[in-house]
Design a protein around this motif. Structure first.
Motif, PDB file in Angstrom:
ATOM      1  N   PRO A  74       1.118  -1.460  -0.214  1.00 19.23           N
ATOM      2  CA  PRO A  74       0.053   0.361   0.138  1.00 19.23           C
ATOM      3  C   PRO A  74       0.816   1.086   0.118  1.00 19.23           C
ATOM      4  O   PRO A  74       0.135   2.728   0.629  1.00 19.23           O
ATOM      5  CB  PRO A  74      -0.803  -0.007   1.688  1.00 19.23           C
ATOM      6  N   ASN A  75       1.947   1.514  -1.154  1.00 20.49           N
ATOM      7  CA  ASN A  75       2.714   2.524  -0.701  1.00 20.49           C
ATOM      8  C   ASN A  75       2.514   3.533  -1.063  1.00 20.49           C
ATOM      9  O   ASN A  75       1.819   4.555  -1.191  1.00 20.49           O
ATOM     10  CB  ASN A  75       4.204   2.587  -1.575  1.00 20.49           C
ATOM     11  N   TYR A  76       1.278   3.418  -2.406  1.00 21.32           N
ATOM     12  CA  TYR A  76       0.986   4.769  -2.948  1.00 21.32           C
ATOM     13  C   TYR A  76      -0.963   4.882  -2.501  1.00 21.32           C
ATOM     14  O   TYR A  76      -1.642   5.279  -2.966  1.00 21.32           O
ATOM     15  CB  TYR A  76       0.249   4.343  -4.710  1.00 21.32           C
ATOM     16  N   GLY A  77      -0.831   4.343  -0.903  1.00 23.79           N
ATOM     17  CA  GLY A  77      -2.569   4.449  -0.673  1.00 23.79           C
ATOM     18  C   GLY A  77      -3.535   3.295  -1.186  1.00 23.79           C
ATOM     19  O   GLY A  77      -3.473   2.587  -1.992  1.00 23.79           O
ATOM     20  N   ARG A  78      -4.175   2.972  -0.104  1.00 26.17           N
ATOM     21  CA  ARG A  78      -5.332   1.985  -0.517  1.00 26.17           C
ATOM     22  C   ARG A  78      -6.159   2.426  -1.610  1.00 26.17           C
ATOM     23  O   ARG A  78      -6.248   1.168  -2.504  1.00 26.17           O
ATOM     24  CB  ARG A  78      -5.948   1.914   0.885  1.00 26.17           C
ATOM     25  N   ASP A  79      -6.154   3.353  -2.347  1.00 25.86           N
ATOM     26  CA  ASP A  79      -7.572   3.329  -3.466  1.00 25.86           C
ATOM     27  C   ASP A  79      -6.838   2.906  -4.531  1.00 25.86           C
ATOM     28  O   ASP A  79      -6.761   2.372  -5.048  1.00 25.86           O
ATOM     29  CB  ASP A  79      -7.390   4.988  -3.357  1.00 25.86           C
ATOM     30  N   TYR A  80      -5.407   3.706  -4.500  1.00 28.67           N
ATOM     31  CA  TYR A  80      -4.486   3.237  -5.576  1.00 28.67           C
ATOM     32  C   TYR A  80      -4.205   1.374  -6.181  1.00 28.67           C
ATOM     33  O   TYR A  80      -4.497   0.713  -6.565  1.00 28.67           O
ATOM     34  CB  TYR A  80      -3.129   3.475  -5.885  1.00 28.67           C
ATOM     35  N   THR A  81      -4.221   1.146  -4.230  1.00 26.47           N
ATOM     36  CA  THR A  81      -3.458  -0.426  -4.292  1.00 26.47           C
ATOM     37  C   THR A  81      -5.207  -1.656  -5.044  1.00 26.47           C
ATOM     38  O   THR A  81      -4.437  -2.183  -5.377  1.00 26.47           O
ATOM     39  CB  THR A  81      -3.557  -0.957  -2.627  1.00 26.47           C
ATOM     40  N   GLU A  82      -5.887  -0.772  -4.261  1.00 24.10           N
ATOM     41  CA  GLU A  82      -7.485  -1.458  -4.593  1.00 24.10           C
ATOM     42  C   GLU A  82      -7.939  -1.471  -5.758  1.00 24.10           C
ATOM     43  O   GLU A  82      -8.212  -2.767  -6.441  1.00 24.10           O
ATOM     44  CB  GLU A  82      -7.788  -1.837  -3.867  1.00 24.10           C
ATOM     45  N   LYS A  83      -7.688  -0.547  -6.282  1.00 20.44           N
ATOM     46  CA  LYS A  83      -8.074  -0.336  -7.645  1.00 20.44           C
ATOM     47  C   LYS A  83      -6.659  -1.227  -8.901  1.00 20.44           C
ATOM     48  O   LYS A  83      -7.447  -1.625  -9.674  1.00 20.44           O
ATOM     49  CB  LYS A  83      -8.370   1.145  -8.234  1.00 20.44           C
ATOM     50  N   PHE A  84      -6.212  -1.204  -8.304  1.00 19.08           N
ATOM     51  CA  PHE A  84      -5.137  -1.901  -9.359  1.00 19.08           C
ATOM     52  C   PHE A  84      -5.667  -3.098  -8.694  1.00 19.08           C
ATOM     53  O   PHE A  84      -5.280  -4.470 -10.369  1.00 19.08           O
ATOM     54  CB  PHE A  84      -3.709  -1.572  -8.595  1.00 19.08           C
ATOM     55  N   PHE A  85      -5.770  -3.704  -7.840  1.00 20.75           N
ATOM     56  CA  PHE A  85      -5.755  -4.982  -8.110  1.00 20.75           C
ATOM     57  C   PHE A  85      -7.150  -5.574  -9.006  1.00 20.75           C
ATOM     58  O   PHE A  85      -6.994  -6.433  -9.503  1.00 20.75           O
ATOM     59  CB  PHE A  85      -5.904  -5.627  -6.629  1.00 20.75           C
ATOM     60  N   SER A  86      -7.716  -4.726  -8.641  1.00 19.51           N
ATOM     61  CA  SER A  86      -9.827  -4.572  -9.496  1.00 19.51           C
ATOM     62  C   SER A  86      -9.657  -4.990 -10.786  1.00 19.51           C
ATOM     63  O   SER A  86     -10.407  -5.686 -11.339  1.00 19.51           O
ATOM     64  CB  SER A  86     -10.912  -4.358  -8.642  1.00 19.51           C
ATOM     65  N   LEU A  87      -8.683  -3.755 -11.333  1.00 19.19           N
ATOM     66  CA  LEU A  87      -8.559  -4.348 -12.856  1.00 19.19           C
ATOM     67  C   LEU A  87      -7.813  -5.364 -13.247  1.00 19.19           C
ATOM     68  O   LEU A  87      -8.950  -5.898 -14.662  1.00 19.19           O
ATOM     69  CB  LEU A  87      -8.086  -2.903 -12.711  1.00 19.19           C
ATOM     70  N   TYR A  88      -7.729  -6.344 -13.027  1.00 21.00           N
ATOM     71  CA  TYR A  88      -7.569  -7.030 -13.155  1.00 21.00           C
ATOM     72  C   TYR A  88      -8.826  -8.118 -13.227  1.00 21.00           C
ATOM     73  O   TYR A  88      -8.928  -9.025 -14.044  1.00 21.00           O
ATOM     74  CB  TYR A  88      -7.215  -8.775 -12.725  1.00 21.00           C
ATOM     75  N   ALA A  89      -9.288  -8.157 -12.233  1.00 20.35           N
ATOM     76  CA  ALA A  89     -11.201  -8.605 -12.903  1.00 20.35           C
ATOM     77  C   ALA A  89     -11.985  -8.483 -13.316  1.00 20.35           C
ATOM     78  O   ALA A  89     -12.478  -8.945 -14.586  1.00 20.35           O
ATOM     79  CB  ALA A  89     -11.270  -8.798 -11.094  1.00 20.35           C
ATOM     80  N   THR A  90     -11.340  -7.050 -13.663  1.00 15.97           N
ATOM     81  CA  THR A  90     -12.864  -6.462 -14.613  1.00 15.97           C
ATOM     82  C   THR A  90     -11.881  -6.149 -16.006  1.00 15.97           C
ATOM     83  O   THR A  90     -13.203  -7.729 -16.785  1.00 15.97           O
ATOM     84  CB  THR A  90     -12.481  -4.779 -13.866  1.00 15.97           C
ATOM     85  N   LEU A  91     -11.047  -6.242 -16.088  1.00 20.64           N
ATOM     86  CA  LEU A  91     -10.320  -7.443 -17.767  1.00 20.64           C
ATOM     87  C   LEU A  91     -10.836  -8.531 -17.968  1.00 20.64           C
ATOM     88  O   LEU A  91     -11.485  -9.206 -18.932  1.00 20.64           O
ATOM     89  CB  LEU A  91      -9.429  -6.595 -18.000  1.00 20.64           C
ATOM     90  N   ALA A  92     -10.852  -9.621 -17.080  1.00 22.84           N
ATOM     91  CA  ALA A  92     -11.106 -10.664 -17.200  1.00 22.84           C
ATOM     92  C   ALA A  92     -12.521 -10.770 -17.355  1.00 22.84           C
ATOM     93  O   ALA A  92     -12.739 -11.238 -18.170  1.00 22.84           O
ATOM     94  CB  ALA A  92     -10.814 -11.560 -15.766  1.00 22.84           C
ATOM     95  N   LYS A  93     -13.262 -10.767 -16.373  1.00 25.82           N
ATOM     96  CA  LYS A  93     -14.664 -10.233 -16.802  1.00 25.82           C
ATOM     97  C   LYS A  93     -14.864 -10.205 -18.648  1.00 25.82           C
ATOM     98  O   LYS A  93     -16.482 -10.283 -18.903  1.00 25.82           O
ATOM     99  CB  LYS A  93     -15.504  -9.976 -15.734  1.00 25.82           C
ATOM    100  N   GLN A  94     -15.127  -8.662 -18.734  1.00 27.30           N
ATOM    101  CA  GLN A  94     -15.312  -7.481 -19.839  1.00 27.30           C
ATOM    102  C   GLN A  94     -14.652  -9.019 -21.093  1.00 27.30           C
ATOM    103  O   GLN A  94     -15.957  -9.373 -22.167  1.00 27.30           O
ATOM    104  CB  GLN A  94     -14.817  -6.356 -19.679  1.00 27.30           C
ATOM    105  N   ASN A  95     -13.382  -9.134 -21.485  1.00 24.69           N
ATOM    106  CA  ASN A  95     -12.965 -10.444 -22.173  1.00 24.69           C
ATOM    107  C   ASN A  95     -12.939 -11.726 -22.500  1.00 24.69           C
ATOM    108  O   ASN A  95     -12.813 -12.230 -23.131  1.00 24.69           O
ATOM    109  CB  ASN A  95     -11.132  -9.943 -21.916  1.00 24.69           C
ATOM    110  N   LYS A  96     -13.595 -12.054 -20.903  1.00 22.96           N
ATOM    111  CA  LYS A  96     -14.043 -13.970 -20.743  1.00 22.96           C
ATOM    112  C   LYS A  96     -12.961 -14.571 -20.646  1.00 22.96           C
ATOM    113  O   LYS A  96     -12.929 -15.650 -21.459  1.00 22.96           O
ATOM    114  CB  LYS A  96     -15.036 -13.904 -22.269  1.00 22.96           C
ATOM    115  N   VAL A  97     -12.374 -14.219 -20.279  1.00 21.81           N
ATOM    116  CA  VAL A  97     -10.865 -14.866 -19.780  1.00 21.81           C
ATOM    117  C   VAL A  97     -10.308 -15.483 -18.479  1.00 21.81           C
ATOM    118  O   VAL A  97     -11.054 -14.925 -17.761  1.00 21.81           O
ATOM    119  CB  VAL A  97      -9.298 -14.374 -20.302  1.00 21.81           C
ATOM    120  N   PRO A  98      -9.711 -16.653 -18.654  1.00 21.35           N
ATOM    121  CA  PRO A  98      -9.815 -16.666 -17.052  1.00 21.35           C
ATOM    122  C   PRO A  98      -9.173 -16.303 -16.104  1.00 21.35           C
ATOM    123  O   PRO A  98      -7.457 -15.584 -16.696  1.00 21.35           O
ATOM    124  CB  PRO A  98      -9.184 -18.182 -16.639  1.00 21.35           C
TER     125      PRO A  98
END
Length: 230
Positions: A161-185
């Motif tokens: 969490p060096n760059y703050g909780r907001d940045y950290t969580e948004k970074f982590f969640s972008l993978y799930a977003t991409l996987a869902k939108q592009n239908k990839v595991p």
């Protein structure tokens, strides 16, 4: 008449028993054939040779490790142990960013891999790069691989969490977003089961030691194995 009736009755009974035996025999043969077909199908589920391209950063490039001890090298061994005909190309580079991976991927896709494992983005976050750029680059890589008729496995990452909780969580969640939108595991976190164990890291506290890489491989394997069977 009684004699004739009795004879006919016995004849029908014998005929019926004969047919029963024939039908039973055919059923046993059918069950045996179905069992054999099931066995052949199971063995052939992985029979077609699969080529796997790994596009990652230092976590996949054996940084600080002896050659052959990283999870990608262990993946090749796992394929052999599982009797799966497959080859692994490790195109990972220490320090690689999503931008660098996006630039290199078109040339790598000329090898026509069946499966592309994308393990990038961690260095973007450690440098505090804009999340929109990371997301855009990863999306472009997924699209390029899919356009080349390759299956994609996206590997996610968490950062301190060096760059703050907001940045950290948004970074982590972008993978799930991409996987869902592009239908990839998606493998949500490559270092799951490792990150909370300081003894599994090198002195820099960033790169795992060799003992951690079998755990990392197991994490990847959960998403990769179904792709190998398709």
């Amino acid at each position: 008449m009684q004699i004739i009736d009795s004879g006919l009755g016995n004849g029908f009974q014998n005929l019926t028993e004969g047919w029963r035996r024939k039908i039973a025999g055919h059923l046993r043969l059918a069950i045996l054939l179905l069992g054999l077909l099931s066995l052949v199908w199971t063995n052939n589920a992985y029979s077609a040779s699969k080529s796997i391209l790994v596009l990652g950063d230092s976590l996949s490039a054996e940084y600080g490790l002896a050659r052959g001890s990283g999870w990608v090298a262990l993946l090749q061994q796992r394929l052999k142990a599982e009797n799966i005909d497959g080859s692994v190309v490790n195109a990972s580079i220490s320090g690689e960013t999503s931008s660098g991976g996006k630039t290199r991927l078109p040339a790598l896709l000329q090898r026509r891999p069946d499966i592309v494992i994308i393990e990038l983005g961690g260095n973007d976050a450690l440098r505090g790069l804009q999340l929109s750029a990371t997301e855009s680059n990863l999306r472009a890589m997924i699209g390029a691989a899919q356009q080349a008729k390759a299956k994609v496995l996206l590997v996610g990452m968490r950062i301190p969490p060096n760059y703050g909780r907001d940045y950290t969580e948004k970074f982590f969640s972008l993978y799930a977003t991409l996987a869902k939108q592009n239908k990839v595991p998606l493998i949500p976190f490559l270092l799951d089961g490792v990150a909370d164990k300081p003894e599994l890291f090198q002195a820099d506290r960033i790169h795992p030691v060799a003992q951690a890489h079998p755990i990392m491989l197991n994490n990847v394997w959960t998403g990769l194995k179904p792709l190998l069977a398709k």
